[in-house]
Motif scaffolding. Structure first.
Motif, short mmCIF file in Angstrom:
data_model
loop_
_atom_site.label_atom_id
_atom_site.label_comp_id
_atom_site.label_asym_id
_atom_site.label_seq_id
_atom_site.Cartn_x
_atom_site.Cartn_y
_atom_site.Cartn_z
N GLU A 1 0.81 -1.21 0.00
CA GLU A 1 0.00 0.00 0.00
C GLU A 1 0.85 1.27 0.00
OE1 GLU A 1 -3.46 2.14 2.66
OE2 GLU A 1 -3.44 -0.06 2.57
N SER A 2 2.00 1.24 0.66
CA SER A 2 2.86 2.43 0.66
C SER A 2 3.40 2.71 -0.75
CB SER A 2 4.00 2.29 1.66
OG SER A 2 4.87 1.24 1.28
N ASP A 3 3.69 1.65 -1.52
CA ASP A 3 4.13 1.83 -2.91
C ASP A 3 3.02 2.46 -3.74
OD1 ASP A 3 6.60 0.51 -2.40
OD2 ASP A 3 5.64 -1.43 -2.71
N VAL A 4 1.80 1.99 -3.54
CA VAL A 4 0.67 2.52 -4.29
C VAL A 4 0.44 3.99 -3.95
CG1 VAL A 4 -1.83 2.34 -4.60
CG2 VAL A 4 -0.43 0.27 -4.61
N ARG A 5 0.49 4.31 -2.66
CA ARG A 5 0.31 5.71 -2.25
C ARG A 5 1.42 6.60 -2.81
NH1 ARG A 5 -3.68 6.66 1.34
NH2 ARG A 5 -4.60 4.84 2.39
N GLU A 6 2.62 6.05 -2.92
CA GLU A 6 3.73 6.82 -3.46
C GLU A 6 3.49 7.20 -4.91
OE1 GLU A 6 6.81 9.15 -3.24
OE2 GLU A 6 6.10 8.02 -1.49
N LEU A 7 2.81 6.34 -5.65
CA LEU A 7 2.48 6.69 -7.04
C LEU A 7 1.57 7.91 -7.07
CD1 LEU A 7 1.92 3.13 -8.56
CD2 LEU A 7 3.75 4.72 -9.14
N TRP A 8 0.58 7.96 -6.18
CA TRP A 8 -0.27 9.15 -6.12
C TRP A 8 0.57 10.39 -5.79
CZ3 TRP A 8 -4.03 5.18 -4.73
CH2 TRP A 8 -5.26 5.32 -5.38
N LYS A 9 1.43 10.25 -4.79
CA LYS A 9 2.23 11.40 -4.35
C LYS A 9 3.14 11.91 -5.46
CE LYS A 9 2.36 9.99 0.51
NZ LYS A 9 3.23 9.42 1.59
N SER A 10 3.58 11.00 -6.34
CA SER A 10 4.49 11.40 -7.42
C SER A 10 3.75 11.92 -8.65
CB SER A 10 5.39 10.22 -7.80
OG SER A 10 4.62 9.17 -8.37
N GLY A 11 2.42 12.05 -8.54
CA GLY A 11 1.66 12.67 -9.62
C GLY A 11 0.95 11.71 -10.55
N HIS A 12 1.06 10.42 -10.31
CA HIS A 12 0.31 9.48 -11.14
C HIS A 12 -1.19 9.65 -10.89
CE1 HIS A 12 4.26 7.64 -11.45
NE2 HIS A 12 3.80 6.90 -12.45
N ARG A 13 -1.96 9.33 -11.91
CA ARG A 13 -3.42 9.41 -11.80
C ARG A 13 -4.00 8.02 -11.98
NH1 ARG A 13 -5.14 14.69 -15.20
NH2 ARG A 13 -7.19 14.13 -14.35
N PHE A 14 -5.04 7.74 -11.20
CA PHE A 14 -5.65 6.42 -11.14
C PHE A 14 -7.08 6.50 -11.65
CE2 PHE A 14 -2.11 6.15 -8.39
CZ PHE A 14 -1.89 4.85 -7.96
N PHE A 15 -7.45 5.53 -12.47
CA PHE A 15 -8.80 5.47 -13.03
C PHE A 15 -9.33 4.06 -12.81
CE2 PHE A 15 -6.50 8.84 -14.93
CZ PHE A 15 -7.41 9.87 -15.05
N GLY A 16 -10.55 3.98 -12.27
CA GLY A 16 -11.06 2.68 -11.89
C GLY A 16 -12.45 2.39 -12.40
N ALA A 17 -12.78 1.10 -12.37
CA ALA A 17 -14.14 0.62 -12.60
C ALA A 17 -14.62 0.00 -11.29
CB ALA A 17 -14.18 -0.40 -13.73
N ILE A 18 -15.84 0.40 -10.88
CA ILE A 18 -16.36 0.04 -9.57
C ILE A 18 -17.74 -0.58 -9.75
CG2 ILE A 18 -17.06 0.98 -7.32
CD1 ILE A 18 -15.15 3.44 -8.29
N LYS A 19 -18.01 -1.62 -8.98
CA LYS A 19 -19.34 -2.20 -8.95
C LYS A 19 -19.67 -2.55 -7.51
CE LYS A 19 -22.38 -4.83 -11.89
NZ LYS A 19 -22.48 -5.68 -13.10
N ALA A 20 -20.82 -2.09 -7.04
CA ALA A 20 -21.26 -2.34 -5.66
C ALA A 20 -20.20 -1.92 -4.66
CB ALA A 20 -21.63 -3.80 -5.49
N GLY A 21 -19.54 -0.80 -4.95
CA GLY A 21 -18.54 -0.27 -4.03
C GLY A 21 -17.19 -0.95 -4.08
N GLN A 22 -17.05 -1.94 -4.95
CA GLN A 22 -15.80 -2.72 -5.02
C GLN A 22 -15.03 -2.34 -6.29
OE1 GLN A 22 -14.71 -4.88 -2.65
NE2 GLN A 22 -12.80 -5.09 -3.80
N LEU A 23 -13.75 -2.03 -6.11
CA LEU A 23 -12.89 -1.74 -7.26
C LEU A 23 -12.57 -3.03 -7.99
CD1 LEU A 23 -11.21 0.52 -8.71
CD2 LEU A 23 -9.28 -0.26 -7.31
N VAL A 24 -12.91 -3.10 -9.29
CA VAL A 24 -12.68 -4.32 -10.05
C VAL A 24 -11.70 -4.12 -11.20
CG1 VAL A 24 -14.86 -5.39 -9.39
CG2 VAL A 24 -14.76 -3.93 -11.44
#
Length: 198
Positions: A94-117
């Motif tokens: 999770e710290s690696d994933v958060r670091e991507l956000w901090k470094s300016g990466h942008r995340f785009f997701g598909a969600i169903k019933a509140g769950q990221l798929v």
């Protein structure tokens, strides 16, 4: 042996020389580019997003509150990524994933019933926007979600003025190649990973 592996473009004359010396191919990989016109034609991207929404998936940009679900999805899929010397995928926590956000990466997701798929992560370099990774829950594959989340990333960055996009992966990942070609990416580079004789 890993330190002795040579990664070369497939048409590099050294490939033939190394193979004659007993080197052998242990991996193939590729790089592709999407070059948008100005103004861009985003019809294929928009159609992919609409198709996912018609299947009742929410397609949207994600903020860092989604880090635990992104991490869980990456953990679930880690063993499915083709692993070659040129396309090794890190085992992200999770710290690696958060670091991507901090470094300016942008995340785009598909969600169903509140769950990221599904998720696609993209960053901007000096030359272009580059996909970091795209990941889909095994239970939701072959529904066009990889195309949809990657399309969402292209639409968003195109709105910011980006016109050149890059991506790549292992040659064995045919689904990834088809997904990118669907959005207009063209493979421009191919590499071979060559290991020395045993």
């Amino acid at each position: 042996m890993a330190g002795d592996i040579q990664v070369l473009e497939f048409n590099d004359p050294r490939v033939q020389q190394l193979m004659q010396a007993g080197y052998f191919v242990v991996g193939e990989s590729w790089g592709a580019r999407l070059r948008l016109s100005d103004p861009p034609d985003l019809s294929a991207c928009t159609a992919a997003i609409v198709a996912a929404r018609q299947r009742a998936f929410i397609v949207q940009e994600l903020d860092a509150r989604w880090a635990p679900q992104v991490t869980a999805l990456e953990t679930l899929n880690h063993a499915d990524y083709p692993n070659t010397p040129a396309t090794a995928v890190p085992d992200r926590d999770e710290s690696d994933v958060r670091e991507l956000w901090k470094s300016g990466h942008r995340f785009f997701g598909a969600i169903k019933a509140g769950q990221l798929v599904a998720v696609s992560v993209i960053g901007v370099t000096l030359a272009r926007a580059e996909t970091e990774f795209t990941s889909v829950d095994p239970s939701c594959r072959r529904l066009g979600l990889a195309v949809a989340v990657k399309a969402a990333s292209i639409n968003a960055l195109a709105a910011d003025g980006i016109r050149t996009f890059g991506t790549g992966g292992a040659q064995s990942n045919a689904g990834s190649i088809r997904m990118n070609e669907h959005l207009g990416y063209v493979i421009e580079e191919r590499w071979l990973s060559l290991a020395p004789p045993q």
